[in-house]
Scaffold this motif. Structure first.
Motif, PDB file in Angstrom:
ATOM      1  N   GLN A 237       0.822  -1.206   0.000  1.00 41.81           N
ATOM      2  CA  GLN A 237       0.000   0.000   0.000  1.00 41.81           C
ATOM      3  C   GLN A 237       0.863   1.266   0.000  1.00 41.81           C
ATOM      4  OE1 GLN A 237      -3.314  -1.945   2.885  1.00 41.81           O
ATOM      5  NE2 GLN A 237      -3.798   0.163   2.325  1.00 41.81           N
ATOM      6  N   GLY A 266      -7.523  -5.682  -3.085  1.00 48.73           N
ATOM      7  CA  GLY A 266      -7.997  -5.233  -1.774  1.00 48.73           C
ATOM      8  C   GLY A 266      -6.840  -5.075  -0.816  1.00 48.73           C
ATOM      9  N   GLY A 267      -6.843  -3.989  -0.063  1.00 44.89           N
ATOM     10  CA  GLY A 267      -5.784  -3.748   0.908  1.00 44.89           C
ATOM     11  C   GLY A 267      -6.378  -3.642   2.300  1.00 44.89           C
ATOM     12  N   PHE A 268      -7.255  -2.640   2.476  1.00 48.82           N
ATOM     13  CA  PHE A 268      -7.982  -2.440   3.737  1.00 48.82           C
ATOM     14  C   PHE A 268      -7.045  -2.322   4.929  1.00 48.82           C
ATOM     15  CE2 PHE A 268     -10.581  -5.195   0.923  1.00 48.82           C
ATOM     16  CZ  PHE A 268     -11.441  -4.193   0.482  1.00 48.82           C
ATOM     17  N   ALA A 382      -5.337  -0.111  10.288  1.00 47.24           N
ATOM     18  CA  ALA A 382      -6.550   0.688  10.260  1.00 47.24           C
ATOM     19  C   ALA A 382      -7.800  -0.127   9.888  1.00 47.24           C
ATOM     20  CB  ALA A 382      -6.377   1.846   9.289  1.00 47.24           C
ATOM     21  N   CYS A 385     -10.299   2.388   8.368  1.00 47.51           N
ATOM     22  CA  CYS A 385     -10.571   3.548   9.184  1.00 47.51           C
ATOM     23  C   CYS A 385      -9.231   4.170   9.432  1.00 47.51           C
ATOM     24  CB  CYS A 385     -11.212   3.173  10.499  1.00 47.51           C
ATOM     25  SG  CYS A 385     -10.070   2.902  11.814  1.00 47.51           S
ATOM     26  N   GLN A 525      -5.975   0.018  -4.569  1.00 50.36           N
ATOM     27  CA  GLN A 525      -6.138  -1.413  -4.274  1.00 50.36           C
ATOM     28  C   GLN A 525      -7.519  -1.867  -4.708  1.00 50.36           C
ATOM     29  OE1 GLN A 525      -5.864  -0.080  -0.440  1.00 50.36           O
ATOM     30  NE2 GLN A 525      -3.962   0.875  -1.066  1.00 50.36           N
ATOM     31  N   HIS A 529      -8.628   4.607  -8.634  1.00 50.17           N
ATOM     32  CA  HIS A 529      -7.861   5.849  -8.837  1.00 50.17           C
ATOM     33  C   HIS A 529      -7.665   6.187 -10.313  1.00 50.17           C
ATOM     34  CE1 HIS A 529      -5.785   5.668  -4.604  1.00 50.17           C
ATOM     35  NE2 HIS A 529      -7.095   5.850  -4.542  1.00 50.17           N
ATOM     36  N   THR A 564      -1.295   4.688  -0.139  1.00 45.93           N
ATOM     37  CA  THR A 564      -2.750   4.757   0.022  1.00 45.93           C
ATOM     38  C   THR A 564      -3.235   3.953   1.218  1.00 45.93           C
ATOM     39  OG1 THR A 564      -3.189   5.202  -2.308  1.00 45.93           O
ATOM     40  CG2 THR A 564      -4.950   4.135  -1.074  1.00 45.93           C
ATOM     41  N   TYR A 565      -3.743   4.646   2.183  1.00 46.46           N
ATOM     42  CA  TYR A 565      -4.373   4.103   3.390  1.00 46.46           C
ATOM     43  C   TYR A 565      -4.890   5.331   4.116  1.00 46.46           C
ATOM     44  CZ  TYR A 565       0.272   5.589   4.395  1.00 46.46           C
ATOM     45  OH  TYR A 565       1.405   6.350   4.406  1.00 46.46           O
ATOM     46  N   SER A 567      -7.569   6.789   3.992  1.00 49.83           N
ATOM     47  CA  SER A 567      -8.315   7.662   3.068  1.00 49.83           C
ATOM     48  C   SER A 567      -7.538   8.932   2.777  1.00 49.83           C
ATOM     49  CB  SER A 567      -9.698   8.039   3.638  1.00 49.83           C
ATOM     50  OG  SER A 567     -10.669   7.116   3.205  1.00 49.83           O
ATOM     51  N   SER A 569      -5.599   9.419  -0.086  1.00 52.52           N
ATOM     52  CA  SER A 569      -5.298   9.685  -1.496  1.00 52.52           C
ATOM     53  C   SER A 569      -6.018  10.931  -2.000  1.00 52.52           C
ATOM     54  CB  SER A 569      -5.659   8.478  -2.350  1.00 52.52           C
ATOM     55  OG  SER A 569      -5.006   7.333  -1.866  1.00 52.52           O
ATOM     56  N   ILE A 692     -18.163   6.656  -5.216  1.00 49.51           N
ATOM     57  CA  ILE A 692     -18.458   6.883  -3.795  1.00 49.51           C
ATOM     58  C   ILE A 692     -19.513   5.890  -3.322  1.00 49.51           C
ATOM     59  CG2 ILE A 692     -19.483   8.512  -2.149  1.00 49.51           C
ATOM     60  CD1 ILE A 692     -18.134  10.758  -3.780  1.00 49.51           C
ATOM     61  N   LYS A 756     -12.980  15.766   0.511  1.00 46.36           N
ATOM     62  CA  LYS A 756     -12.500  15.025   1.676  1.00 46.36           C
ATOM     63  C   LYS A 756     -12.477  13.545   1.294  1.00 46.36           C
ATOM     64  CE  LYS A 756     -14.823  18.272   4.840  1.00 46.36           C
ATOM     65  NZ  LYS A 756     -15.673  18.397   6.042  1.00 46.36           N
ATOM     66  N   GLY A 757     -11.843  12.722   2.111  1.00 42.49           N
ATOM     67  CA  GLY A 757     -11.832  11.289   1.830  1.00 42.49           C
ATOM     68  C   GLY A 757     -13.187  10.667   2.114  1.00 42.49           C
ATOM     69  N   VAL A 758     -13.407   9.460   1.576  1.00 37.92           N
ATOM     70  CA  VAL A 758     -14.678   8.791   1.830  1.00 37.92           C
ATOM     71  C   VAL A 758     -14.539   7.274   2.001  1.00 37.92           C
ATOM     72  CG1 VAL A 758     -15.422   8.253  -0.544  1.00 37.92           C
ATOM     73  CG2 VAL A 758     -17.122   8.880   1.179  1.00 37.92           C
TER      74      VAL A 758
HETATM   75  N1  PCD Z   1     -14.834  13.304  -2.316  1.00 37.18           N
HETATM   76  C1  PCD Z   1     -14.461  12.132  -2.858  1.00 37.18           C
HETATM   77  C2  PCD Z   1     -13.607  11.284  -2.124  1.00 37.18           C
HETATM   78  C3  PCD Z   1     -13.218  10.110  -2.693  1.00 37.18           C
HETATM   79  N2  PCD Z   1     -13.649   9.762  -3.924  1.00 37.18           N
HETATM   80  C4  PCD Z   1     -13.182   8.495  -4.518  1.00 37.18           C
HETATM   81  O1  PCD Z   1     -13.386   7.445  -3.641  1.00 37.18           O
HETATM   82  C5  PCD Z   1     -12.236   6.567  -3.609  1.00 37.18           C
HETATM   83  C6  PCD Z   1     -11.627   6.522  -2.161  1.00 37.18           C
HETATM   84  O2  PCD Z   1     -11.000   7.732  -1.894  1.00 37.18           O
HETATM   85  P1  PCD Z   1     -10.324   8.083  -0.507  1.00 37.18           P
HETATM   86  O3  PCD Z   1     -11.345   8.158   0.553  1.00 37.18           O
HETATM   87  O4  PCD Z   1      -9.440   9.241  -0.698  1.00 37.18           O
HETATM   88  O5  PCD Z   1      -9.447   6.805  -0.125  1.00 37.18           O
HETATM   89  P2  PCD Z   1      -8.123   6.252  -0.809  1.00 37.18           P
HETATM   90  O6  PCD Z   1      -6.936   6.824  -0.080  1.00 37.18           O
HETATM   91  O7  PCD Z   1      -8.208   6.347  -2.249  1.00 37.18           O
HETATM   92  O8  PCD Z   1      -8.237   4.733  -0.473  1.00 37.18           O
HETATM   93  C7  PCD Z   1      -7.955   4.252   0.846  1.00 37.18           C
HETATM   94  C8  PCD Z   1      -9.219   3.658   1.444  1.00 37.18           C
HETATM   95  O9  PCD Z   1      -9.922   2.875   0.468  1.00 37.18           O
HETATM   96  C9  PCD Z   1     -10.962   2.048   0.964  1.00 37.18           C
HETATM   97  N3  PCD Z   1     -11.715   1.522  -0.122  1.00 37.18           N
HETATM   98  C10 PCD Z   1     -11.261   0.372  -0.787  1.00 37.18           C
HETATM   99  N4  PCD Z   1     -11.909  -0.010  -1.876  1.00 37.18           N
HETATM  100  C11 PCD Z   1     -11.470  -1.116  -2.528  1.00 37.18           C
HETATM  101  N5  PCD Z   1     -12.130  -1.519  -3.649  1.00 37.18           N
HETATM  102  N6  PCD Z   1     -10.421  -1.847  -2.081  1.00 37.18           N
HETATM  103  C12 PCD Z   1      -9.754  -1.492  -0.974  1.00 37.18           C
HETATM  104  O10 PCD Z   1      -8.729  -2.194  -0.555  1.00 37.18           O
HETATM  105  C13 PCD Z   1     -10.177  -0.371  -0.251  1.00 37.18           C
HETATM  106  N7  PCD Z   1      -9.588   0.012   0.940  1.00 37.18           N
HETATM  107  C14 PCD Z   1     -10.303   0.926   1.778  1.00 37.18           C
HETATM  108  C15 PCD Z   1      -9.353   1.557   2.751  1.00 37.18           C
HETATM  109  S1  PCD Z   1      -8.923   0.669   4.099  1.00 37.18           S
HETATM  110 MO1  PCD Z   1      -7.060   1.674   5.093  1.00 37.18          MO
HETATM  111  O11 PCD Z   1      -5.838   0.923   4.209  1.00 37.18           O
HETATM  112  O12 PCD Z   1      -7.392   0.560   6.453  1.00 37.18           O
HETATM  113  O13 PCD Z   1      -6.171   2.750   6.202  1.00 37.18           O
HETATM  114  S2  PCD Z   1      -7.879   3.446   3.774  1.00 37.18           S
HETATM  115  C16 PCD Z   1      -8.843   2.803   2.619  1.00 37.18           C
HETATM  116  C17 PCD Z   1     -11.249   7.108  -4.601  1.00 37.18           C
HETATM  117  O14 PCD Z   1     -11.417   6.429  -5.808  1.00 37.18           O
HETATM  118  C18 PCD Z   1     -11.658   8.563  -4.767  1.00 37.18           C
HETATM  119  O15 PCD Z   1     -11.325   9.093  -5.945  1.00 37.18           O
HETATM  120  C19 PCD Z   1     -14.494  10.597  -4.645  1.00 37.18           C
HETATM  121  O16 PCD Z   1     -14.902  10.257  -5.769  1.00 37.18           O
HETATM  122  N8  PCD Z   1     -14.881  11.793  -4.101  1.00 37.18           N
END
Ligand code: PCD
Ligand SMILES: [Cu+]
Length: 806
Positions: A237, A266-268, A382, A385, A525, A529, A564-565, A567, A569, A692, A756-758
């Motif tokens: 990641q 998948g990474g998670f 994480a 989260c 993952q 992107h 990327t982890y 959220s 990115s 999303i 913002k991240g989601v």
């Molecule tokens: N406002 C907004 C935000 C966001 N977005 C989108 O949605 C997605 C996500 O983003 P973000 O929140 O910034 O995040 P990133 O950094 O890219 O990624 C990371 C995350 O991502 C989630 N999701 C997912 N999906 C899939 N299919 N696979 C995977 O593995 C996964 N992982 C999980 C996890 S666990 Mo950690 O690592 O625990 O810290 S952290 C995490 C991308 O495509 C983007 O572009 C949009 O559209 N809008």
């Protein structure tokens, strides 16, 4: 203008930029078996590694005899700690400032721990040889309970630390203690609690679970001795961080190491950390001069790679009689397993757990976290989260429910009267965060309205009467959650990993014919992107997203990034991408001015072109400009059109959401049915609404699994009871609830496009929503707190303990 000239609306639509539900470009290859995962990498002469793992959770390793294994035709080597010691690679540093055995050095500390690494010409021969390695163990007392680990006479787990009473995060007060991390105003919090009209106290446990991505962890290491180049493909990641760490550990200069994260299944969070398999494969390749592949099987993955949660959170929350919260106190006992290998920014040994004041305006608060060693697998990732944020959200959302019981108040109303108000943003939390933006009341009202909250409560009251009258055996639970996340680590001034500041990057190169390639320091993952980052660029520079290739994960070509982890990115690399696009546009403006023979200031940008102010029929599109950049000698300008941006965010972003789960619960069988699940997310500016929605479905399904059955369980002597997918709950389409998604849009004021991240929000928000639904169903019968996961057996026990089985 003739009919063929696109309208402005059509030009915008053609870009497929911000806000468009563009179909995911990566899915063509994923759905047709054309993905390229680590296990797809096959090289001439490639060898295969497999681990001898400890059957015991705590034992001394008396001897290892590999003679019989080595005698098997096709076995090339069997590595033990003794082989790695001369290279000083038998232990490795963890992300949390601890060290971890690569291969058992004198003892083993958890079941499944790596003891020896067998290298063979074939994956099956390697597995057979593993069976032939004879290891003599002497069992030691096992500790799986972090509270017992801190008893005075508890066995010493980490003998390597014996007598060393200070660690990476300060003093240790016991041989199995790792750190005490504290923040907030302890004294003021205690005083407020003492003076309070109402106090609710509860132990909230968030059990140990595991990200369990469908693709397990793996690597292929290939040392080219002729050219002195090491190439490492892996499920990483954070590929650049792996390159730097590999260089520091091996002494190979960084330019001679190439790390590639190909497609990742998948990474998670599971693929953030560094595992012994990576080190062993690299060492084996250096020793043999051949490529070496190591890919875990499912049991390896569940038993030995990074777990998540395992937080015992003791809370006290106080309020006035009419429900205004006055203080929050939390002490966490955090079970870190055998080594502290938590994946957090270095200065935050409990991650961002201190976001645990949640969506509420709480005047004073205190958090203390004790990290503890036990005989369990290391990790602490994480799992969807950002750094312990799901633990924090679960904690506060349970405490709110318990306080509502104490106050004999409606939990939706209790939330409403304590929400941080819109006009309080940017908001300084009692535990030191600056929330960038939010509008909680609007989101909450929209959510309650959407599910007809009032109607649901009436139905529930009727149901309770019917139940008491013997007309039904099913209860109705309404699970409420309003969460606030903190994602996008993060300002370099306080967020780093092993000293590397957590910025991110983007490089854009425009080709002469008006298409482009962008490279980023992040790595998808499965998030999509390649689809969504092209959309950001499309809106910034006016070329269609379909003409933009997005590439990540190859350290030889991508600019340095932290991966990327958490959220991060969108908040970090997404910002770099937008700003990089703006650099391109700035140069494009100079070129357009020259082409149109006007002053730069006489031009304005419109969708996909620069046009002369007041004379929009005189314009140059980005395509025209790109061509000119490579084919015309423009005085005072160098040829070409490309840019690179590194972005250090001024703050994190604070997405939020309102989730409501409605659940039917059968008192006699403990079975549940999720009748309705409503998820409102506010992630600021939305790049791709369809992506999303997919993120919310995926994250809420993981949250459902965690709340309702998924766990890594150990028996008394440290055997992992959930090492296969027969025992470890992964919902299929059969169990997965139906989701209704919704949104409000409160942009981040400091992010260039307000996003913002989601990705993590749906896990953070859904776990408490599901759990609160279970609790709420039994509230009228006296239930206050019951630990997750709420499988049928545990729910049945709740009913029995409350005397509902007659
Ligand atoms: N406002 C907004 C935000 C966001 N977005 C989108 O949605 C997605 C996500 O983003 P973000 O929140 O910034 O995040 P990133 O950094 O890219 O990624 C990371 C995350 O991502 C989630 N999701 C997912 N999906 C899939 N299919 N696979 C995977 O593995 C996964 N992982 C999980 C996890 S666990 Mo950690 O690592 O625990 O810290 S952290 C995490 C991308 O495509 C983007 O572009 C949009 O559209 N809008
Ligand atoms: Cu977390």
């Amino acid at each position: 203008m003739n009919d063929l000239t696109p309208t402005r609306e059509e030009r915008i639509a053609n870009l497929k930029g911000l806000g468009s539900s563009r179909k995911r470009v990566e899915d063509a290859r994923f759905t047709q078996g054309k993905g390229n995962y680590v296990d797809d990498i096959k090289m001439p002469g490639m060898l295969f590694g497999d681990f001898v793992r400890s059957p015991y959770a705590h034992a001394r390793v008396k001897s290892i005899n590999a003679d019989a294994a080595k005698a098997i035709p096709g076995v090339v080597a069997v590595l033990t700690a003794a082989d790695l010691a001369p290279l000083n690679l038998h232990w490795m540093p963890t992300l949390a400032g601890d060290k971890q055995m690569v291969l058992a050095d004198g003892k083993v500390l958890f079941q499944g721990q790596e003891v020896a690494f067998v290298v063979a010409t074939d994956r099956y021969i390697a597995a057979d040889a593993v069976e032939k390695v004879e290891v003599e163990y002497e069992e030691l007392p096992v500790i799986t309970d972090p509270f017992k680990a801190l008893e005075p006479d508890a066995a010493v787990l980490r003998e390597d630390l014996n007598g060393i009473m200070s660690g990476a995060h300060g003093p240790r007060r016991h041989h199995n203690h790792i750190f005490l991390w504290e923040t907030g105003d302890k004294e003021a919090t205690e005083q407020a609690l003492d003076a309070a009209e109402v106090v609710a106290e509860e132990m909230v446990y968030y059990h140990r679970t595991h990200p369990c991505p469908l693709e397990t962890c793996g690597t292929v290491a290939s040392m080219d001795k002729v050219n002195g180049k090491l190439t490492v493909w892996g499920t990483f990641q954070a590929p650049h961080v792996v390159r730097t760490v590999a260089s520091l550990l091996s002494g190979i200069e960084e330019h001679n190491i190439r790390v590639v994260s190909p497609d990742i299944g998948g990474g998670f969070g599971n693929k953030v950390g560094v595992y012994p398999g990576y080190v062993c494969a690299i060492v084996a390749s250096i020793v043999t001069g051949k490529p070496v592949k190591w890919v875990e099987d499912r049991m390896d993955n569940l038993m030995a790679t990074a777990f998540a949660r395992d937080y015992w959170m003791k809370g006290r929350i106080s309020a006035t009689k009419d429900g205004k919260i006055t203080a929050l106190h939390c002490h966490v006992t955090a079970d870190h397993g055998a080594f502290d290998a938590c994946a957090d920014p270095t200065k935050f040994p409990a991650g961002f757990f201190h976001i645990c004041t949640g969506s509420y305006d709480i005047p004073v608060a205190y958090v203390g976290v004790d990290g503890v060693y036990t005989n369990k697998a290391p990790g602490g990732v994480a799992y969807r989260c950002s750094f312990r944020v799901t633990e924090a959200a679960y904690f506060i959302e349970r405490m709110i429910e318990v306080l509502a019981i104490e106050l004999n108040m409606d939990a939706a109303e209790l939330r409403r009267i304590n929400f941080i108000r819109k006009d309080q943003f940017p908001y300084q939390s009692a535990l030191g965060w600056e929330y960038d933006s939010g509008d909680y009341h609007t989101a909450w009202d929209k959510a309650l309205e959407a599910v007809n909250y009032k109607g649901l409560r009436e139905e529930q009251a009727q149901r309770i009467e019917d139940f008491k009258a013997g007309k039904t055996r099913k209860l109705l639970g309404i699970g409420l959650t309003h969460f606030t996340e903190i994602v996008g680590a993060g300002p370099v001034k306080n967020c780093d990993i092993l000293g590397m500041g957590m910025f991110d990057s983007c490089e854009i190169r425009i080709h002469p014919t008006g298409s482009a390639i962008a490279r980023l320091g992040t790595i998808s993952q499965g998030q999509g992107h390649a689809t969504t980052f092209a959309q950001i660029i499309a809106s910034e520079i006016g070329l269609s997203a379909d003409s933009i290739t997005v590439e990540e994960g190859d350290t030889d070509t991508a600019p340095y990034g932290l991966g990327t982890y958490g959220s991060r990115s969108t908040p970090v690399a997404g910002a770099a991408t937008a700003l990089c696009g703006r650099k391109i546009r700035a140069k494009a403006q100079m070129i357009a001015a020259w082409l149109l023979e006007v002053h730069e200031g006489d031009l304005e940008w419109d969708v996909d072109r620069f046009q002369v102010k007041g004379a929009p029929e005189r314009f140059k599109t980005m395509k025209d400009i790109a061509y000119a950049a490579y084919n015309q000698a423009i005085p005072g300008l160098e040829p070409g059109l490309e840019a690179v941006s590194y972005y250090d965010p001024p703050n994190m972003t604070y997405p939020f959401g309102a989730y409501i789960a409605v659940m039917e619960i059968d008192v006699d069988t403990g079975e549940h049915e999720v009748r309705q699940f409503y998820a409102l997310d506010d992630c600021g500016t939305r790049i791709n609404p369809m992506v999303i929605e997919g993120q919310v479905h995926g994250g809420a399904t993981e949250g459902y699994a965690i709340a309702m059955g998924q766990e890594i369980a150990y028996d008394e002597i440290g055997n992992v009871k959930t090492g296969t997918l027969m025992d470890f709950f992964l919902p299929t389409a059969w169990e997965t609830p139906h989701y209704t998604t919704d949104h409000t849009e409160t942009p981040s004021p400091h992010h260039p496009i307000g996003a913002k991240g989601v990705g993590e929000s749906p896990n953070v928000g859904s776990v408490p929503a599901f759990s609160n639904a279970v609790h709420d169903a039994f509230r009228a019968f006296g239930l206050r707190q019951s630990h997750m996961p709420h499988d049928h057996w545990r729910i049945w026990k709740i009913a029995r303990n409350l005397g509902l089985h007659g």
